[in-house]
Design an enzyme around this catalytic site. Structure first.
Site, PDB file in Angstrom:
ATOM      1  N   LYS A  15       0.819  -1.218   0.000  1.00  0.00           N
ATOM      2  CA  LYS A  15       0.000   0.000   0.000  1.00  0.00           C
ATOM      3  C   LYS A  15       0.854   1.271   0.000  1.00  0.00           C
ATOM      4  O   LYS A  15       0.597   2.190  -0.740  1.00  0.00           O
ATOM      5  CB  LYS A  15      -0.874   0.107   1.259  1.00  0.00           C
ATOM      6  CG  LYS A  15      -1.895  -0.939   1.473  1.00  0.00           C
ATOM      7  CD  LYS A  15      -2.813  -0.568   2.640  1.00  0.00           C
ATOM      8  CE  LYS A  15      -2.154  -0.551   4.002  1.00  0.00           C
ATOM      9  NZ  LYS A  15      -1.699  -1.838   4.514  1.00  0.00           N
ATOM     10  N   ARG A  90      -8.987   1.146   9.602  1.00  0.00           N
ATOM     11  CA  ARG A  90      -8.595  -0.228   9.895  1.00  0.00           C
ATOM     12  C   ARG A  90      -9.670  -0.973  10.675  1.00  0.00           C
ATOM     13  O   ARG A  90      -9.488  -2.149  10.979  1.00  0.00           O
ATOM     14  CB  ARG A  90      -7.307  -0.216  10.704  1.00  0.00           C
ATOM     15  CG  ARG A  90      -6.044  -0.433   9.863  1.00  0.00           C
ATOM     16  CD  ARG A  90      -4.906  -0.352  10.832  1.00  0.00           C
ATOM     17  NE  ARG A  90      -3.720  -1.050  10.516  1.00  0.00           N
ATOM     18  CZ  ARG A  90      -2.648  -0.512   9.950  1.00  0.00           C
ATOM     19  NH1 ARG A  90      -2.680   0.711   9.494  1.00  0.00           N
ATOM     20  NH2 ARG A  90      -1.549  -1.207   9.812  1.00  0.00           N
ATOM     21  N   ARG A 129      12.110  -6.713   5.765  1.00  0.00           N
ATOM     22  CA  ARG A 129      12.071  -5.265   5.587  1.00  0.00           C
ATOM     23  C   ARG A 129      13.042  -4.560   6.542  1.00  0.00           C
ATOM     24  O   ARG A 129      13.146  -4.920   7.707  1.00  0.00           O
ATOM     25  CB  ARG A 129      10.643  -4.803   5.858  1.00  0.00           C
ATOM     26  CG  ARG A 129      10.339  -3.467   5.302  1.00  0.00           C
ATOM     27  CD  ARG A 129       8.884  -3.374   4.987  1.00  0.00           C
ATOM     28  NE  ARG A 129       8.098  -3.052   6.171  1.00  0.00           N
ATOM     29  CZ  ARG A 129       6.814  -2.672   6.097  1.00  0.00           C
ATOM     30  NH1 ARG A 129       6.212  -2.577   4.936  1.00  0.00           N
ATOM     31  NH2 ARG A 129       6.150  -2.393   7.192  1.00  0.00           N
ATOM     32  N   ARG A 162      12.150  -2.629  12.078  1.00  0.00           N
ATOM     33  CA  ARG A 162      11.135  -2.065  12.955  1.00  0.00           C
ATOM     34  C   ARG A 162      10.659  -3.135  13.924  1.00  0.00           C
ATOM     35  O   ARG A 162      10.510  -4.281  13.552  1.00  0.00           O
ATOM     36  CB  ARG A 162       9.940  -1.576  12.116  1.00  0.00           C
ATOM     37  CG  ARG A 162      10.041  -0.145  11.707  1.00  0.00           C
ATOM     38  CD  ARG A 162       9.042   0.211  10.637  1.00  0.00           C
ATOM     39  NE  ARG A 162       7.699  -0.315  10.852  1.00  0.00           N
ATOM     40  CZ  ARG A 162       6.680  -0.114  10.012  1.00  0.00           C
ATOM     41  NH1 ARG A 162       6.856   0.608   8.925  1.00  0.00           N
ATOM     42  NH2 ARG A 162       5.494  -0.614  10.250  1.00  0.00           N
ATOM     43  N   ARG A 173       0.044  -8.903  13.757  1.00  0.00           N
ATOM     44  CA  ARG A 173      -0.535  -7.870  12.882  1.00  0.00           C
ATOM     45  C   ARG A 173      -1.442  -8.500  11.832  1.00  0.00           C
ATOM     46  O   ARG A 173      -2.480  -7.950  11.488  1.00  0.00           O
ATOM     47  CB  ARG A 173       0.573  -7.066  12.193  1.00  0.00           C
ATOM     48  CG  ARG A 173       1.315  -6.148  13.142  1.00  0.00           C
ATOM     49  CD  ARG A 173       2.586  -5.610  12.513  1.00  0.00           C
ATOM     50  NE  ARG A 173       2.350  -4.658  11.455  1.00  0.00           N
ATOM     51  CZ  ARG A 173       3.257  -4.328  10.540  1.00  0.00           C
ATOM     52  NH1 ARG A 173       4.454  -4.888  10.538  1.00  0.00           N
ATOM     53  NH2 ARG A 173       2.972  -3.434   9.622  1.00  0.00           N
TER      54      ARG A 173
END
Ligand code: AMP
Length: 220
Positions: A15, A90, A129, A162, A173
């Site tokens: 996204k 969300r 990531r 992160r 998540r």
């Protein structure tokens, strides 16, 4: 062309990347609640201190907090010609609050684009990531490695993983997404605003599919 856009999809579906490309092409702002919250955490503001524990464990920050952020942001003059919401709403409560807020402004959502990617692929993407501590640029140890390991190509800042990109948090998540955010697909389908595109393949090809969706709707 009216461009009040929502990008929907699980963490890691791309996204953010697509939102940045849309911003460049259409000159409308990308509004990412995740980015706004991370900035607040970095600056240790009261908002950041409240949000940090939720974010680190992969939970959602309370609805009233993010709804307040979005209401303020949508009032900014740069949203006049349109905006791309990335990571908001969300929950159904957030979606309803967004509808109400836009209504009071004489606006509405015109496109809800859902980017679909299967769970195995999401895990591969998210655990690799790495983010730059200084400028926020993102890399991937497999798909987009930096020239020098651990160092940002753009500003030479330090790359880090992160807290919410660690495997356990990612599973959390994804569960949160399935339980609380996936119902929004139905929400926007019922409003006949939803278009779903496959989020696998080349970034440019995915972008082309989004452009097609926006173009088609423009013609109708
Ligand atoms: P993101 O970068 O969009 O994946 O967001 C990172 C984290 O920020 C999420 O895991 C949540 O803890 C929090 N967050 C971002 N957007 C929202 C939202 N709309 N509602 C609740 N929490 C959010």
């Amino acid at each position: 062309m009216r461009l009040n856009i929502i990008l929907l999809g699980p963490p890691g579906c791309g996204k953010g990347t697509q939102a940045k490309m849309l911003t460049e092409k259409y000159h409308i702002p990308q509004i990412s609640t995740g980015d706004i919250l991370r900035e607040a955490v970095k600056n240790k503001t009261p908002l950041g201190l409240e949000a940090k524990t939720y974010m680190d464990s992969g939970k959602l920050v309370p609805d009233d907090v993010v709804i307040g952020i979005i209401q303020d942001r949508l009032k900014q003059p740069d949203c006049e010609k349109g905006f791309i919401l990335d990571g908001f709403p969300r929950t159904v409560v957030q979606a309803e609050a967004l509808d109400d807020t836009l209504k009071t402004m004489g606006k509405k959502i015109e496109h809800a684009i859902s980017i679909s990617v299967d769970e195995e692929e999401l895990l591969r993407r998210l655990t690799g990531r790495r983010t730059c501590r200084s400028c926020g640029a993102m890399f991937h140890i497999l798909f987009n490695p930096p020239k020098k390991e651990g160092i940002c190509d753009k500003c030479s800042g330090e790359l880090y993983q992160r807290e919410d990109d660690k495997e356990e948090t990612i599973r959390n998540r994804l569960n949160v997404y399935n339980q609380q955010t996936a119902p929004l697909i139905d929400y926007y389908q019922k409003k006949e605003l939803l278009r779903t595109i496959e989020g696998v393949g080349k970034i440019e090809d995915i972008f082309r599919k989004i452009e097609e969706v926006l173009g088609e709707n423009e013609a109708s």
